[in-house]
Motif scaffolding. Structure first.
Motif, PDB file in Angstrom:
ATOM      1  N   ARG A  71       0.830  -1.208   0.000  1.00 50.54           N
ATOM      2  CA  ARG A  71       0.000   0.000   0.000  1.00 50.54           C
ATOM      3  C   ARG A  71       0.870   1.267   0.000  1.00 50.54           C
ATOM      4  N   THR A  72       1.935   1.242   0.787  1.00 52.77           N
ATOM      5  CA  THR A  72       2.841   2.395   0.825  1.00 52.77           C
ATOM      6  C   THR A  72       3.497   2.608  -0.533  1.00 52.77           C
ATOM      7  N   SER A  73       3.921   1.524  -1.143  1.00 51.42           N
ATOM      8  CA  SER A  73       4.533   1.615  -2.472  1.00 51.42           C
ATOM      9  C   SER A  73       3.527   2.108  -3.505  1.00 51.42           C
ATOM     10  N   ALA A  74       2.302   1.636  -3.426  1.00 55.05           N
ATOM     11  CA  ALA A  74       1.259   2.101  -4.354  1.00 55.05           C
ATOM     12  C   ALA A  74       0.994   3.600  -4.158  1.00 55.05           C
ATOM     13  N   ASP A  75       1.021   4.072  -2.912  1.00 52.63           N
ATOM     14  CA  ASP A  75       0.859   5.505  -2.657  1.00 52.63           C
ATOM     15  C   ASP A  75       2.012   6.307  -3.262  1.00 52.63           C
ATOM     16  N   ALA A  76       3.235   5.770  -3.143  1.00 50.47           N
ATOM     17  CA  ALA A  76       4.394   6.461  -3.724  1.00 50.47           C
ATOM     18  C   ALA A  76       4.265   6.541  -5.239  1.00 50.47           C
TER      19      ALA A  76
END
Length: 143
Positions: free
Chosen positions: A118-123
């Motif tokens: 999820r963090t990577s998708a936000d980035a």
């Protein structure tokens, strides 16, 4: 928005030129008082500052966009690679859950991996704000 700024800047330049012509015409017919001369100078100064800032904003935005695109693409590739690796790890954990009886540990690991995904998708979504239309959906994209 970009065309609007250009139109405003050109309009202000035209207005400043027109005011300069009016001042020239007024000076050539009758001498101006100190207050009139000061008024015309301040008016031309303000119009010049506003027009210059509008034009420089447009030009600097274009230059910054080109520079950012060149510098952002390598960092974006790393973000996409990280996302794909995390997604692959998540898939392998799912397969391992069927093969082993230690389901609690795998659930904890899966939760951590899901959070990183999820963090990577936000980035990656943040990169889309910088380079709109140039970023593909990562493989195995989750919503």
């Amino acid at each position: 928005m970009k065309n609007y700024l250009l139109e405003v800047a050109l309009g202000l330049i035209f207005a400043a030129t027109l005011i300069a012509y009016v001042v020239y015409a007024a000076i050539s017919t009758t001498p101006l008082t100190t207050l009139e001369a000061l008024f015309f100078q301040v008016l031309v100064l303000v119009l010049g500052i506003v027009a210059t800032s509008a034009i420089s904003k447009k030009v600097s935005f274009g230059v910054a966009t080109k520079t950012n695109q060149r510098l952002v693409k390598p960092a974006l590739r790393r973000s996409l690679t990280l996302y794909r690796g995390l997604f692959e790890l998540s898939t392998r954990i799912q397969f391992m859950r069927f093969e082993t009886s230690d389901d609690l540990r795998l659930e904890m690991i899966q939760a951590l991996v899901d959070e990183h995904i999820r963090t990577s998708a936000d980035a990656i979504e943040d990169w889309r704000d910088i380079l709109p239309g140039e970023i593909p959906e990562p493989d195995g994209a989750q919503s």
